[in-house]
Design a protein around this motif. Structure first.
Motif, PDB file in Angstrom:
ATOM      1  N   THR A  21     -67.124   2.861  14.753  1.00  0.00           N
ATOM      2  CA  THR A  21     -68.454   2.142  14.489  1.00  0.00           C
ATOM      3  C   THR A  21     -68.205   0.807  13.692  1.00  0.00           C
ATOM      4  N   LEU A  22     -67.624   1.213  12.524  1.00  0.00           N
ATOM      5  CA  LEU A  22     -67.228   0.041  11.631  1.00  0.00           C
ATOM      6  C   LEU A  22     -66.494  -1.341  12.175  1.00  0.00           C
ATOM      7  N   SER A  23     -65.536  -0.997  13.042  1.00  0.00           N
ATOM      8  CA  SER A  23     -65.002  -2.230  13.829  1.00  0.00           C
ATOM      9  C   SER A  23     -65.796  -2.893  14.693  1.00  0.00           C
ATOM     10  N   ALA A  24     -66.801  -1.878  15.458  1.00  0.00           N
ATOM     11  CA  ALA A  24     -67.778  -2.368  16.479  1.00  0.00           C
ATOM     12  C   ALA A  24     -68.708  -3.434  15.852  1.00  0.00           C
ATOM     13  N   CYS A  25     -69.308  -2.851  14.623  1.00  0.00           N
ATOM     14  CA  CYS A  25     -70.270  -3.460  14.005  1.00  0.00           C
ATOM     15  C   CYS A  25     -69.783  -4.729  13.178  1.00  0.00           C
ATOM     16  N   LEU A  26     -68.384  -4.731  12.945  1.00  0.00           N
ATOM     17  CA  LEU A  26     -67.895  -5.847  12.223  1.00  0.00           C
ATOM     18  C   LEU A  26     -67.786  -6.920  13.176  1.00  0.00           C
ATOM     19  N   LEU A  27     -67.103  -6.519  14.409  1.00  0.00           N
ATOM     20  CA  LEU A  27     -67.119  -7.744  15.439  1.00  0.00           C
ATOM     21  C   LEU A  27     -68.391  -8.252  16.026  1.00  0.00           C
ATOM     22  N   ILE A  28     -69.419  -7.144  16.260  1.00  0.00           N
ATOM     23  CA  ILE A  28     -70.632  -7.422  16.955  1.00  0.00           C
ATOM     24  C   ILE A  28     -71.394  -8.479  15.908  1.00  0.00           C
TER      25      ILE A  28
END
Length: 860
Positions: A21-28
């Motif tokens: 979730t951290l990586s996804a939200c950082l990218l998004i």
């Protein structure tokens, strides 16, 4: 239920959820901010790089009688205050400074020149700050003189040094201007601009330079110069009998421009023009707004629209894949919770209670990850668009909602037993019909997109955003439906063999349940979008290189307005890094004996072709004849006038000449046809230093193919598009690998149970490894193949809808040649991860005792 205790028990899946979730939200959230920052920087560069005459807002009015003449500076100042007052609020942050004003005449012929020379009069409100007098004095008050029996005004004025040379306007000379209403201009001084490269002077190019204009159908040029008056001269300048216009310029400061404000700026400029026009009510002379800003903003909006389209496609695919991987992780967590929640349900727990427990436990992993990723995204500079805030919320709601719905469906009734050893049921006729309809509509949408192109309406074309999604869904459906059939054929072949492992492994793969084929919905878009991004990035890079050669025409090109001395050419030949120098002369030739003219280049084509060896551009091979543009084809032998008269036969036709001509009438002739070549162009092979060559020829312009390429690439929009494509490619490849790992982990329990059964029948460790590999590898390879094919097809399918020429030197990007390295690397990476995961899973399962896997009665 005790959520804290459950979180400690299932800390591993929660940690995985947190990281994903951290990586996804950082990218998004981070990538849109970075792109918005680049959009703003691109707009500011576009406005700062354009001449001030295009970006500034200029109010103009013509005068033709003393009744509307402005004779004093105060009259100009009062009107400037009006324009500043009625300026729309949207434009005020971009309009800085007090502005400047001017008065100029136009097309004022010098008496006795037959209309070949023109001397206009001009007044600048800030001339004392902009020019310095290098000869003579500043103009003073006008006087009078007698001419042809009449008393005419004599304006004291100053001119630039170029006008002194080319129009013989020496200090002390008096020139009569006009055709009927005569006036005289006495040159009293020569001035020079303090900062000639200031954007201010784009409004007054006629004052700094002598303009040469060629009237239609004429072989001769007209020369136009503008002399500078004083405030006292303005008081005597009247529009009666002259073409006199007044202008008020509001300069634009690009530093405060934002890409988000472009639509508002366009509307504000139109509104300002309307209000300016209203000020003409009740006046004899109408006011009008002159600016090229709407055109610049429209061009930028077109480039921005293309960049946003590409961003929407790849970021949308990234969001979908990231959600899919997170859903897989949620499935892993819910599988671990299944036994606990089943007991809770059997002991009287409500459906809402067990579903809420699953959602709450999932939220303990995704909410901190979403908050951390969202917070880290603020380290990326840029404007926060709605997706920046909405992305993390979507991720949290999707993860928690999927956990709740999945648990609710699994535990509708207490102790609901499910069979895990039965193949998937046949789909209904309605479902098959729906899936066929989706595939047909996706293919039809891709065809229509190529046929009709983009919608002409402003904003994003929804058709362009829907078609890629439809193609991805269609490819996933086709893969899911066709995947078992070739596998069953292989199973039949394996059944004839003596080895049991291939038959068992492929049979388990062919009988995969619907839940186990979910990775197809992740791997396929991940590979498709990553390959699409990589192919588009490679296409842009290749076209940029082609455009740089089209601009330069040689590894290094030296051009000059005048002849390059032979001594300078010899020094350039001896410069370090120079391997060969090809001499050329560029100019304009007379075609035939009429007024037809064409751009021409005299050069040894064979030598030029030799230095272009290995370049993506070339010229037709000719010997002795001329290469002509399509406009000059079919004329046989051309009779040309260039220094002298000569004839040259047409040898070939070229659409363009790299480094020189792209449109219009042009031709390339052998250098030896000129009696005395006046070399003003050098085509150089080698890796010489451009700065050193420029120092050897200070009056020439030096450009290299490498510098042209750097100029194309050094653009915020171009860099952002390519950087985002690279980042998304890497991120999606990583998510694809994570999906494979999670696929192995999600099915680990069922796979361990099956392997344990077979171990009781004598299955060895090596056979168990091959069994696991054969179970998961076919689906991964089929999905990888489908994703790669879709990714390679998307650029072609979306070609007319995604115009990337603005990022590739204005050349259309159409060469999407597939690079076998990337598809092979992705497919090999997935296969290697699957094999390594299968071996790791077998090694872990080998440590378990059969009693830890099999229950009493399983072997009976």
């Amino acid at each position: 239920m005790r959520i804290g205790l459950l979180s400690r028990v299932h800390l591993g899946p929660l940690a995985v959820l947190f990281a994903l979730t951290l990586s996804a939200c950082l990218l998004i959230s981070g990538l849109p901010r970075a792109t918005e920052s680049a959009y703003d920087e691109a707009l500011r560069r576009a406005l700062a790089g354009a001449p001030g005459v295009q970006t500034d807002l200029t109010v103009t009015v013509g005068t033709w009688s003393p009744a509307v003449d402005l004779r004093e500076r105060a009259q100009f100042d009062s009107r400037m205050r009006v324009w500043q007052k009625i300026l729309p609020a949207t434009l005020r942050p971009l309009v800085t400074g007090p502005g400047h004003m001017n008065a100029k005449t136009a097309a004022t012929p010098i008496a006795g020149t037959g209309g070949s020379s023109y001397l206009n009069l001009g007044w600048l409100s800030d001339a004392d700050q902009r020019v310095e007098w290098v000869q003579g004095k500043a103009p003073g008050a006008p006087s009078t003189m007698r001419y042809e029996g009449e008393t005419i005004p004599v304006f004291e004025a100053g001119v630039v040094e170029e006008a002194v040379r080319e129009m013989n306007l020496r200090i002390g000379s008096t020139t009569v201007i006009g055709e009927h209403d005569y006036a005289a201009v006495k040159i009293v001084g020569v001035f020079r601009a303090k900062q000639a490269d200031d954007r201010y002077w784009s409004h007054h190019n006629d004052i700094l330079h002598v303009l040469k204009l060629q009237p239609p159908g004429s072989l001769d040029f007209e020369r136009h110069a503008t002399a500078l008056l004083s405030d006292a001269g303005l008081a005597k300048l009247s529009g009666e009998g002259r073409n006199l216009a007044y202008r008020w310029t509001l300069p634009l400061d690009p530093r405060g421009a934002s890409a988000l404000d472009v639509p508002g700026l366009q509307a504000a400029i139109a509104e300002f023009g309307r209000v300016v026009d209203i000020q003409s009510t009740g006046t004899v002379a109408p006011y009008s707004l002159e600016t090229g800003l709407p055109h610049l903003l429209a061009e930028f909006q077109a480039q921005l629209s293309t960049a946003q389209t590409v961003m929407y496609l790849v970021l949308g695919g990234l969001l979908a894949v990231a959600l899919g991987v997170i859903v897989l992780a949620v499935q892993l967590l819910s599988d671990r919770l299944d036994h606990t929640l089943a007991l809770t349900r059997a002991r009287g727990g409500s459906l809402a209670q067990v579903a809420g427990t699953a959602a709450a436990l999932t939220a303990m992993g995704v909410v901190p990850g979403a908050v951390a990723g969202y917070a880290l995204s603020y380290l990326v500079p840029g404007t926060a668009r709605p997706i920046v805030h909405a992305g993390p919320v979507i991720v949290v709601l999707a993860a928690a909602g999927f956990a709740a719905v999945r648990i609710a469906l699994a535990h509708r009734t207490p102790l609901h037993e499910r069979r895990a050893d039965v193949a998937t049921a046949r789909p209904s006729a309605k479902r098959i019909t729906l899936e066929v309809l989706i595939v047909v509509l996706a293919v039809a949408g891709a065809y229509l997109l190529r046929a009709r192109g983009l919608s002409a309406s402003a904003g994003q074309d929804p058709f362009l955003l829907i078609v890629p999604v439809a193609l991805t869904v269609a490819a996933a459906l086709v893969t899911l439906r066709l995947y078992p059939y070739p596998l069953r054929l292989i199973v039949r072949l394996a059944a004839r063999g003596r080895a049991a492992v291939p038959f068992l492994g492929l049979t388990r793969a062919a009988r995969a349940r619907a839940a186990s084929v979910m990775p197809v919905l992740i791997l396929l878009p991940a590979l498709a979008v990553s390959v699409f991004a990589a192919v588009v990035s490679d296409g842009i890079a290749g076209t940029q290189r082609l455009a740089s050669w089209q601009r330069a025409g040689a590894p290094i090109k030296v051009t000059s307005e005048s002849e390059i001395p032979a001594a300078v050419i010899d020094e350039i030949r001896k410069a370090p890094g120079v391997e060969r120098v090809v001499l050329a002369q560029r100019g304009q030739v007379q075609v035939g004996y009429g007024a037809e003219r064409a751009e021409a280049l005299a050069v040894n084509v064979a030598e030029w072709r030799s230095i272009l060896s290995g370049a993506p551009v070339s010229l037709p091979a000719v010997s002795g004849g001329a290469i002509v543009s399509p406009e000059l084809r079919g004329r046989g032998t051309l009779d040309l006038g260039w220094q002298s008269r000569f004839k040259v036969p047409t040898a070939a036709v070229a659409e363009s000449v790299p480094g020189f001509f792209t449109t219009g009438k042009f031709l390339v002739v052998p250098l030896e046809v000129l009696l005395r070549p006046a070399v003003n162009t050098l085509l150089i092979q080698g890796d010489a230093d451009v700065a050193e060559l420029a120092a050897l020829a200070p009056s020439a312009t030096v450009i290299s193919q490498e510098s042209a390429l750097a100029g194309i690439q050094d653009d915020p929009l171009t860099g952002t598009v390519r950087a985002t494509l690279v980042i998304v490619t890497i991120a999606l490849a990583g998510y694809a690998l994570l999906a494979v790992v999670l696929l192995l982990i999600v099915g680990a329990a069922d796979r361990a149970r099956a392997v344990s059964f077979l171990r009781t029948l004598g299955l060895s460790d090596r056979q168990a490894q091959w069994l696991t590999v054969l179970e998961v590898l076919p689906m991964i390879l089929m999905t990888a193949l489908a994703g790669l094919c879709l990714g390679l097809a998307l650029p072609t399918a979306l070609g007319p809808g995604v115009d990337l020429s603005s990022y590739a030197g204005d050349l259309p990007v159409g060469d999407y040649s597939p690079d076998p390295v990337l598809p092979g690397a992705l497919a090999a990476g997935l296969a290697v991860v699957a094999v390594l995961g299968a071996y790791a899973h077998t090694a872990i399962s080998r440590r378990r005792s059969l009693g830890a896997v099999l229950r009493v009665g399983d072997l009976t």
